[in-house]
Design a protein around this motif. Structure first.
Motif, PDB file in Angstrom:
ATOM      1  N   ASP A   1       0.825  -1.219   0.000  1.00 35.36           N
ATOM      2  CA  ASP A   1       0.000   0.000   0.000  1.00 35.36           C
ATOM      3  C   ASP A   1       0.855   1.264   0.000  1.00 35.36           C
ATOM      4  O   ASP A   1       0.505   2.248  -0.642  1.00 35.36           O
ATOM      5  N   ASP A   2       1.984   1.222   0.712  1.00 42.91           N
ATOM      6  CA  ASP A   2       2.895   2.373   0.714  1.00 42.91           C
ATOM      7  C   ASP A   2       3.419   2.641  -0.700  1.00 42.91           C
ATOM      8  O   ASP A   2       3.452   3.791  -1.148  1.00 42.91           O
ATOM      9  N   LEU A   3       3.821   1.578  -1.391  1.00 49.56           N
ATOM     10  CA  LEU A   3       4.352   1.748  -2.747  1.00 49.56           C
ATOM     11  C   LEU A   3       3.262   2.198  -3.709  1.00 49.56           C
ATOM     12  O   LEU A   3       3.499   3.068  -4.555  1.00 49.56           O
ATOM     13  N   LYS A   4       2.062   1.645  -3.569  1.00 48.60           N
ATOM     14  CA  LYS A   4       0.947   2.059  -4.424  1.00 48.60           C
ATOM     15  C   LYS A   4       0.640   3.537  -4.232  1.00 48.60           C
ATOM     16  O   LYS A   4       0.355   4.254  -5.190  1.00 48.60           O
ATOM     17  N   LYS A   5       0.701   3.997  -2.991  1.00 44.87           N
ATOM     18  CA  LYS A   5       0.424   5.408  -2.694  1.00 44.87           C
ATOM     19  C   LYS A   5       1.472   6.315  -3.341  1.00 44.87           C
ATOM     20  O   LYS A   5       1.141   7.334  -3.942  1.00 44.87           O
ATOM     21  N   ILE A   6       2.751   5.921  -3.241  1.00 44.64           N
ATOM     22  CA  ILE A   6       3.833   6.722  -3.826  1.00 44.64           C
ATOM     23  C   ILE A   6       3.715   6.756  -5.344  1.00 44.64           C
ATOM     24  O   ILE A   6       3.757   7.827  -5.967  1.00 44.64           O
ATOM     25  N   ILE A   7       3.563   5.599  -5.949  1.00 45.48           N
ATOM     26  CA  ILE A   7       3.483   5.524  -7.419  1.00 45.48           C
ATOM     27  C   ILE A   7       2.200   6.189  -7.919  1.00 45.48           C
ATOM     28  O   ILE A   7       2.214   6.920  -8.910  1.00 45.48           O
ATOM     29  N   GLY A   8       1.096   5.943  -7.216  1.00 49.87           N
ATOM     30  CA  GLY A   8      -0.180   6.538  -7.609  1.00 49.87           C
ATOM     31  C   GLY A   8      -0.212   8.042  -7.487  1.00 49.87           C
ATOM     32  O   GLY A   8      -0.979   8.713  -8.167  1.00 49.87           O
TER      33      GLY A   8
ATOM     34  N   ALA B   1       0.498  -5.214  -9.202  1.00 46.52           N
ATOM     35  CA  ALA B   1       0.673  -5.877  -7.911  1.00 46.52           C
ATOM     36  C   ALA B   1       1.817  -6.887  -7.919  1.00 46.52           C
ATOM     37  O   ALA B   1       2.557  -6.994  -6.937  1.00 46.52           O
ATOM     38  N   ASP B   2       1.988  -7.610  -9.015  1.00 44.49           N
ATOM     39  CA  ASP B   2       3.052  -8.618  -9.055  1.00 44.49           C
ATOM     40  C   ASP B   2       4.441  -7.989  -8.988  1.00 44.49           C
ATOM     41  O   ASP B   2       5.344  -8.528  -8.356  1.00 44.49           O
ATOM     42  N   LYS B   3       4.604  -6.830  -9.597  1.00 43.75           N
ATOM     43  CA  LYS B   3       5.904  -6.156  -9.549  1.00 43.75           C
ATOM     44  C   LYS B   3       6.175  -5.581  -8.160  1.00 43.75           C
ATOM     45  O   LYS B   3       7.301  -5.605  -7.671  1.00 43.75           O
TER      46      LYS B   3
ATOM     47  N   LYS C   1       7.182  -8.445  -5.957  1.00 40.88           N
ATOM     48  CA  LYS C   1       8.557  -8.871  -6.251  1.00 40.88           C
ATOM     49  C   LYS C   1       9.574  -7.924  -5.609  1.00 40.88           C
ATOM     50  O   LYS C   1      10.533  -8.369  -4.980  1.00 40.88           O
ATOM     51  N   ILE C   2       9.381  -6.630  -5.751  1.00 40.50           N
ATOM     52  CA  ILE C   2      10.319  -5.661  -5.184  1.00 40.50           C
ATOM     53  C   ILE C   2      10.353  -5.769  -3.665  1.00 40.50           C
ATOM     54  O   ILE C   2      11.425  -5.796  -3.060  1.00 40.50           O
ATOM     55  N   ILE C   3       9.187  -5.853  -3.045  1.00 45.23           N
ATOM     56  CA  ILE C   3       9.143  -5.976  -1.582  1.00 45.23           C
ATOM     57  C   ILE C   3       9.854  -7.254  -1.148  1.00 45.23           C
ATOM     58  O   ILE C   3      10.641  -7.252  -0.208  1.00 45.23           O
TER      59      ILE C   3
END
Length: 82
Positions: free
Chosen positions: A40-47, A55-57, A60-62
């Motif tokens: 969710d943190d990454l989605k918020k930053i990218i969004g 979601a799959d990427k 993978k990064i996490i």
């Protein structure tokens, strides 16, 4: 088609499937003090810049960066991030 980056004796191949935005979002979260960024943190930053997330990427990064010392990875070189 692959693009490549040379870092010392190491070659990094970036395919069209690899996106640095996920690594960058993880690094932004970690360097801001969040030592364990969530999806969710990454989605918020990218969004925040109007980009849809895959979601799959993010997973993978996490999975690949979780528990690693980010400052050490940056110091040793970007090829360790992949």
């Amino acid at each position: 088609m692959c693009l490549f980056h040379i870092s010392g004796p190491h070659f990094i191949f970036f395919t069209p499937h690899f996106r640095m935005r996920y690594v960058a979002a993880y690094l932004l979260a970690a360097l801001s003090g969040n030592n364990n960024p969530s999806a969710d943190d990454l989605k918020k930053i990218i969004g925040s810049v109007g980009i849809d997330c895959e979601a799959d990427k993010i997973t993978k990064i996490i999975g690949e960066l979780k528990g690693k010392n980010i400052e050490e990875l940056i110091t040793k070189g970007p090829y360790l991030l992949i």
